[in-house]
Design a protein around this motif. Structure first.
Motif, short mmCIF file in Angstrom:
data_model
loop_
_atom_site.label_atom_id
_atom_site.label_comp_id
_atom_site.label_asym_id
_atom_site.label_seq_id
_atom_site.Cartn_x
_atom_site.Cartn_y
_atom_site.Cartn_z
N ASP A 14 -5.82 -5.79 -1.40
CA ASP A 14 -4.44 -6.19 -1.73
C ASP A 14 -4.19 -6.08 -3.22
O ASP A 14 -3.15 -5.59 -3.65
N GLN A 15 -5.15 -6.54 -4.03
CA GLN A 15 -4.98 -6.45 -5.48
C GLN A 15 -4.87 -5.01 -5.92
O GLN A 15 -4.02 -4.66 -6.74
N TRP A 16 -5.77 -4.16 -5.36
CA TRP A 16 -5.73 -2.75 -5.73
C TRP A 16 -4.42 -2.12 -5.31
O TRP A 16 -3.79 -1.38 -6.07
N SER A 17 -3.95 -2.44 -4.09
CA SER A 17 -2.70 -1.86 -3.59
C SER A 17 -1.52 -2.31 -4.43
O SER A 17 -0.65 -1.52 -4.77
N GLN A 18 -1.50 -3.61 -4.79
CA GLN A 18 -0.39 -4.12 -5.60
C GLN A 18 -0.38 -3.45 -6.97
O GLN A 18 0.68 -3.12 -7.50
N GLU A 19 -1.59 -3.26 -7.56
CA GLU A 19 -1.64 -2.59 -8.86
C GLU A 19 -1.15 -1.16 -8.77
O GLU A 19 -0.42 -0.67 -9.63
N ARG A 22 2.63 -1.26 -8.33
CA ARG A 22 3.30 -1.53 -9.59
C ARG A 22 3.25 -0.33 -10.52
O ARG A 22 4.22 -0.02 -11.20
N SER A 23 2.05 0.37 -10.53
CA SER A 23 1.94 1.55 -11.37
C SER A 23 2.90 2.64 -10.92
O SER A 23 3.58 3.26 -11.74
N LEU A 24 3.00 2.85 -9.59
CA LEU A 24 3.90 3.88 -9.07
C LEU A 24 5.35 3.52 -9.32
O LEU A 24 6.18 4.38 -9.67
N GLU A 25 5.71 2.22 -9.18
CA GLU A 25 7.08 1.80 -9.43
C GLU A 25 7.43 1.99 -10.91
O GLU A 25 8.54 2.40 -11.25
N THR A 26 6.44 1.67 -11.80
CA THR A 26 6.68 1.87 -13.23
C THR A 26 6.90 3.34 -13.55
O THR A 26 7.80 3.71 -14.30
N THR A 113 4.33 6.18 -0.02
CA THR A 113 4.50 5.99 1.42
C THR A 113 3.16 6.05 2.13
O THR A 113 2.86 5.24 3.02
N GLN A 114 2.32 7.01 1.74
CA GLN A 114 0.99 7.14 2.36
C GLN A 114 0.14 5.90 2.09
O GLN A 114 -0.56 5.41 3.00
N GLN A 115 0.20 5.38 0.88
CA GLN A 115 -0.60 4.21 0.54
C GLN A 115 -0.11 2.98 1.29
O GLN A 115 -0.91 2.15 1.72
N GLU A 116 1.19 2.85 1.43
CA GLU A 116 1.72 1.71 2.19
C GLU A 116 1.30 1.79 3.64
O GLU A 116 0.96 0.77 4.26
N THR A 117 1.31 3.00 4.21
CA THR A 117 0.87 3.18 5.59
C THR A 117 -0.61 2.82 5.74
O THR A 117 -1.00 2.14 6.69
N ALA A 118 -1.43 3.28 4.77
CA ALA A 118 -2.86 2.97 4.82
C ALA A 118 -3.10 1.47 4.68
O ALA A 118 -3.97 0.91 5.35
N LYS A 119 -2.31 0.81 3.84
CA LYS A 119 -2.48 -0.64 3.66
C LYS A 119 -2.14 -1.38 4.94
O LYS A 119 -2.87 -2.30 5.34
N ARG A 120 -1.05 -0.98 5.59
CA ARG A 120 -0.68 -1.65 6.84
C ARG A 120 -1.78 -1.46 7.89
O ARG A 120 -2.09 -2.39 8.64
#
Length: 204
Positions: A14-19, A22-26, A113-120
């Motif tokens: 979760d921490q890695w995904s959030q980072e 945030r990096s991608l949003e920035t 999108t791919q990372q969000e799918t993998a996280k889910r």
């Protein structure tokens, strides 16, 4: 024990995904700001081009009225024409940069999108594992108000499957696991703590 490892892995993920999010949003916001700047520059260039075209036209009309200033006006017209000829090159360069940034943002969005799918998917698999151990092994764990991690077992005593066995650990000042309580008390906890701190693996 395995549940704790799953929980720790899930928190790390979760921490890695959030980072990463945030990096991608920035990055996305930065690219959008750059695109906005380039679009503004493109608008200014178009305005300059129109102004130059109007100036050229005015100079042409002035040449007809001011025969004594023909040469001077001709030089000014030539300069303006040179600037006018350079504008399409600048416009083309700006358009190419905007297109490049749009492709980059699209690629970033695809990665996100791919990372969000993998996280889910990971979260779903972890939840399945948690439910499995809870149902068939009677394992539960909880974090107490004083930041201890408590493990609760049932289905250990064949005579009384509902009997609860539990132990609690916490992190000490040396960033090591320390046993806070164990019910019922068992022998060998020192060796178990040593192995835990060495491997950081509750599964043993």
């Amino acid at each position: 024990a395995f549940r704790e490892e799953l929980d720790r892995r899930r928190e790390q993920f979760d921490q890695w995904s959030q980072e990463m999010l945030r990096s991608l949003e920035t990055d996305k916001e930065n690219h959008e700001q750059i695109m906005t700047s380039h679009r503004a520059a493109l608008k200014r260039l178009n305005g300059q081009k129109k102004a130059l075209e109007e100036s050229v036209e005015r100079l042409r009309l002035d040449l007809k009225k001011e025969s004594g200033a023909v040469e001077r006006k001709s030089v000014e017209v030539e300069k303006l024409r040179t600037l006018e000829n350079e504008l399409p090159v600048q416009l083309e360069s700006t358009n190419k940069e905007i297109a490049r940034l749009e492709r980059q943002i699209a690629a970033r969005q695809h990665t996100l999108t791919q990372q969000e799918t993998a996280k889910r998917y990971k979260m779903n698999e972890l939840n399945k594992g948690v439910q499995f151990y809870k149902k068939f092994l009677g394992l539960e764990f909880m974090r107490t108000a004083d930041d201890q991690l408590r493990f609760i077992f049932t289905k250990v005593d064949m005579v009384n499957p509902e009997r609860r066995f539990m132990f609690s650990v916490h992190m000490n000042d040396d960033n090591q696991y320390a046993l806070h309580s164990c019910r019922p008390k068992i022998s060998g906890t020192g060796r178990l703590l040593f192995d835990l701190n060495k491997t950081n693996n509750f599964a043993g």
